[in-house]
Design a protein around this motif. Structure first.
Motif, PDB file in Angstrom:
ATOM      1  N   VAL A 128      46.183  -0.888  65.322  1.00 56.38           N
ATOM      2  CA  VAL A 128      45.587  -0.583  64.035  1.00 56.38           C
ATOM      3  C   VAL A 128      44.096  -0.849  64.086  1.00 56.38           C
ATOM      4  N   ASN A 129      43.319   0.095  63.576  1.00 61.06           N
ATOM      5  CA  ASN A 129      41.869  -0.054  63.514  1.00 61.06           C
ATOM      6  C   ASN A 129      41.518  -1.068  62.429  1.00 61.06           C
ATOM      7  N   PRO A 130      40.885  -2.215  62.779  1.00 64.20           N
ATOM      8  CA  PRO A 130      40.571  -3.233  61.770  1.00 64.20           C
ATOM      9  C   PRO A 130      39.685  -2.699  60.657  1.00 64.20           C
ATOM     10  N   THR A 131      38.810  -1.753  60.963  1.00 62.02           N
ATOM     11  CA  THR A 131      37.921  -1.194  59.939  1.00 62.02           C
ATOM     12  C   THR A 131      38.690  -0.300  58.982  1.00 62.02           C
ATOM     13  N   ALA A 132      39.595   0.529  59.538  1.00 60.39           N
ATOM     14  CA  ALA A 132      40.385   1.436  58.701  1.00 60.39           C
ATOM     15  C   ALA A 132      41.293   0.676  57.749  1.00 60.39           C
ATOM     16  N   GLU A 133      41.719  -0.510  58.152  1.00 61.66           N
ATOM     17  CA  GLU A 133      42.628  -1.294  57.311  1.00 61.66           C
ATOM     18  C   GLU A 133      42.012  -1.680  55.972  1.00 61.66           C
ATOM     19  N   ILE A 134      40.710  -1.825  55.921  1.00 67.65           N
ATOM     20  CA  ILE A 134      40.049  -2.252  54.686  1.00 67.65           C
ATOM     21  C   ILE A 134      39.183  -1.144  54.113  1.00 67.65           C
ATOM     22  N   GLU A 135      39.441   0.096  54.520  1.00 68.23           N
ATOM     23  CA  GLU A 135      38.663   1.231  54.018  1.00 68.23           C
ATOM     24  C   GLU A 135      38.791   1.310  52.495  1.00 68.23           C
ATOM     25  N   GLY A 136      37.665   1.470  51.822  1.00 63.61           N
ATOM     26  CA  GLY A 136      37.661   1.534  50.364  1.00 63.61           C
ATOM     27  C   GLY A 136      37.524   0.179  49.700  1.00 63.61           C
ATOM     28  N   PHE A 137      37.525  -0.893  50.500  1.00 61.25           N
ATOM     29  CA  PHE A 137      37.375  -2.245  49.951  1.00 61.25           C
ATOM     30  C   PHE A 137      36.060  -2.859  50.433  1.00 61.25           C
ATOM     31  N   LEU A 138      35.474  -3.712  49.603  1.00 59.88           N
ATOM     32  CA  LEU A 138      34.224  -4.396  49.930  1.00 59.88           C
ATOM     33  C   LEU A 138      34.472  -5.894  49.990  1.00 59.88           C
ATOM     34  N   SER A 182      35.622  -3.469  44.314  1.00 55.67           N
ATOM     35  CA  SER A 182      34.271  -3.596  43.760  1.00 55.67           C
ATOM     36  C   SER A 182      33.414  -4.596  44.525  1.00 55.67           C
ATOM     37  N   GLY A 183      34.039  -5.372  45.406  1.00 53.93           N
ATOM     38  CA  GLY A 183      33.304  -6.429  46.094  1.00 53.93           C
ATOM     39  C   GLY A 183      33.136  -7.672  45.220  1.00 53.93           C
ATOM     40  N   MET A 184      33.885  -7.725  44.114  1.00 49.74           N
ATOM     41  CA  MET A 184      33.791  -8.864  43.207  1.00 49.74           C
ATOM     42  C   MET A 184      35.187  -9.205  42.682  1.00 49.74           C
ATOM     43  N   THR A 185      35.337 -10.398  42.134  1.00 53.75           N
ATOM     44  CA  THR A 185      36.502 -10.720  41.319  1.00 53.75           C
ATOM     45  C   THR A 185      36.069 -10.641  39.865  1.00 53.75           C
ATOM     46  N   HIS A 186      37.005 -10.226  38.985  1.00 57.53           N
ATOM     47  CA  HIS A 186      36.644 -10.062  37.576  1.00 57.53           C
ATOM     48  C   HIS A 186      37.797 -10.489  36.692  1.00 57.53           C
ATOM     49  N   TYR A 241      43.113  -7.943  35.880  1.00 60.63           N
ATOM     50  CA  TYR A 241      43.885  -7.640  37.094  1.00 60.63           C
ATOM     51  C   TYR A 241      42.949  -7.373  38.277  1.00 60.63           C
ATOM     52  N   ASN A 242      43.221  -8.020  39.410  1.00 67.85           N
ATOM     53  CA  ASN A 242      42.429  -7.851  40.632  1.00 67.85           C
ATOM     54  C   ASN A 242      43.331  -7.470  41.794  1.00 67.85           C
ATOM     55  N   ASP A 243      43.092  -6.296  42.397  1.00 76.68           N
ATOM     56  CA  ASP A 243      43.782  -5.862  43.610  1.00 76.68           C
ATOM     57  C   ASP A 243      42.972  -6.383  44.793  1.00 76.68           C
ATOM     58  N   LEU A 244      43.551  -7.305  45.574  1.00 77.17           N
ATOM     59  CA  LEU A 244      42.783  -8.018  46.599  1.00 77.17           C
ATOM     60  C   LEU A 244      43.419  -7.876  47.977  1.00 77.17           C
ATOM     61  N   LYS A 245      42.583  -7.975  48.995  1.00 78.52           N
ATOM     62  CA  LYS A 245      43.041  -8.007  50.380  1.00 78.52           C
ATOM     63  C   LYS A 245      42.316  -9.143  51.103  1.00 78.52           C
ATOM     64  N   LEU A 281      35.704 -19.116  43.202  1.00 82.18           N
ATOM     65  CA  LEU A 281      35.581 -17.685  42.925  1.00 82.18           C
ATOM     66  C   LEU A 281      34.811 -17.475  41.627  1.00 82.18           C
ATOM     67  N   LYS A 282      33.998 -16.446  41.609  1.00 86.81           N
ATOM     68  CA  LYS A 282      33.274 -16.102  40.390  1.00 86.81           C
ATOM     69  C   LYS A 282      34.140 -15.185  39.524  1.00 86.81           C
ATOM     70  N   VAL A 283      34.385 -15.591  38.276  1.00 87.35           N
ATOM     71  CA  VAL A 283      35.137 -14.764  37.324  1.00 87.35           C
ATOM     72  C   VAL A 283      34.354 -14.778  36.005  1.00 87.35           C
ATOM     73  N   PRO A 284      33.325 -13.941  35.893  1.00 85.70           N
ATOM     74  CA  PRO A 284      32.498 -13.956  34.677  1.00 85.70           C
ATOM     75  C   PRO A 284      33.203 -13.291  33.503  1.00 85.70           C
ATOM     76  N   ALA A 285      32.668 -13.515  32.310  1.00 86.66           N
ATOM     77  CA  ALA A 285      33.177 -12.839  31.117  1.00 86.66           C
ATOM     78  C   ALA A 285      32.973 -11.338  31.260  1.00 86.66           C
ATOM     79  N   SER A 286      33.862 -10.553  30.623  1.00 86.65           N
ATOM     80  CA  SER A 286      33.805  -9.103  30.730  1.00 86.65           C
ATOM     81  C   SER A 286      33.340  -8.488  29.412  1.00 86.65           C
ATOM     82  N   GLU A 287      32.627  -7.359  29.502  1.00 85.93           N
ATOM     83  CA  GLU A 287      32.184  -6.669  28.287  1.00 85.93           C
ATOM     84  C   GLU A 287      33.360  -6.013  27.568  1.00 85.93           C
ATOM     85  N   LYS A 288      34.356  -5.546  28.317  1.00 88.11           N
ATOM     86  CA  LYS A 288      35.529  -4.887  27.751  1.00 88.11           C
ATOM     87  C   LYS A 288      36.766  -5.751  27.979  1.00 88.11           C
ATOM     88  N   LYS A 289      37.656  -5.735  27.004  1.00 88.99           N
ATOM     89  CA  LYS A 289      38.850  -6.567  27.076  1.00 88.99           C
ATOM     90  C   LYS A 289      39.930  -5.847  27.872  1.00 88.99           C
TER      91      LYS A 289
END
Length: 288
Positions: free
Chosen positions: A33-43, A61-65, A68-72, A154-162
């Motif tokens: 498995v290509n290590p780069t391809a495994e995280i394609e689309g993720f920052l 997004s390269g951030m936690t918010h 719901y957070n989809d993480l790898k 981890l940074k979890v700032p307040a969000s503008e939208k609920k």
């Protein structure tokens, strides 16, 4: 059975060709498995280190918010500079408050592919950090029966939208409802995905089965009009997220008013929208 010299030579040549296609280590797959391809689309969000490994944490997004957070994540060995493929990994996010600490809804971590090195799951942060309260994540893992651990803030700032609601239902259960899909809403009937969890104790937040989430999207800036053909969110099977339909008839700011119903149809939390009641007490917000 007799074999000619030509037949024996052909068989030997074929065997040599197959062996040449493998790596020198027979345990390695033919098509690694290509290590780069495994995280394609993720920052990368950040690197979490201990004495032996660097744990790379990713999201789209390269951030936690908040919500719901989809993480790898993947684990790099500091000595070999290679990503570990045989780890058993768990994670525990923790909110540190002035007088207590608690966790949040989260899935287990699953490998993205059998031969890969990436592990994926989700975490739902139900409250933001502030000046004195913060989230961290503890990652515990074992490799070849040796246990390791690493922890980082981890940074979890307040969000503008609920996008997440935490509340006490009239059945005296503390619920958390999070918006998951659509992440890119369109003027159309969108596939809607939500999650409903309950606070079992300070550390455990299992998915709740068998409920219904009614959704009434409204545009407060346009006379609080609704939209047709919305479908309440339900599970397709126990242990699954909730799926429904969300109809959006124009771009702009929408408030998605919610009602949480028990299996018998009684309301656990949330109010119908009417001319005298312009919003439910539980809702999501989107703007596109």
């Amino acid at each position: 059975m007799k074999f000619s010299f030509k037949t024996i030579f052909a068989l030997l040549a074929m065997a040599f060709l197959v062996a040449a296609c493998r790596t020198s280590d027979s345990d390695e797959p033919l098509n690694p498995v290509n290590p780069t391809a495994e995280i394609e689309g993720f920052l990368k969000i950040k690197e979490i280190t201990n004495a032996t490994h660097i744990i790379e944490l990713y999201s789209k997004s390269g951030m936690t918010h908040l919500g719901y957070n989809d993480l790898k994540l993947r684990i790099k060995n500091k000595s070999t500079n290679q990503y570990e493929k045989g780890a058993n990994v768990t994670w525990t996010p923790l909110m540190h408050m002035a007088t207590m600490a608690h966790s949040c809804p989260r899935s287990g971590l699953q490998k993205s592919s059998v031969d890969g090195s990436v592990y994926g799951g989700y975490i739902v942060f139900q409250m933001p950090e502030n000046e004195s309260e913060y989230w961290d994540i503890n990652i515990e893992y074992s490799i070849d029966s040796v246990s390791y651990t690493a922890t980082s803030v981890l940074k979890v700032p307040a969000s503008e939208k609920k996008t997440v609601n935490a509340f006490l239902g009239n059945d005296n259960i503390k619920y958390i409802i999070a918006y998951i899909e659509p992440t890119s809403p369109k003027v159309a009937t969108n596939d809607l995905v939500l999650g409903v969890w309950k606070m079992q104790d300070m550390m455990n937040y299992p998915l709740v089965d068998g409920l219904t989430v009614k959704v009434d999207p409204r545009m407060p800036g346009m006379g609080n009009h609704s939209s047709p053909n919305n479908v309440a969110a339900k599970q397709t099977a126990a242990g699954k997220l909730y799926s429904g339909k969300l109809s959006l008839t124009m771009t702009g700011y929408w408030k998605l008013n919610l009602q949480l119903l028990n299996p018998d149809g009684s309301v656990v939390k949330g109010e119908e929208v009417s001319e005298s009641n312009l919003s439910s007490s539980i809702f999501f917000e989107i703007d596109f």
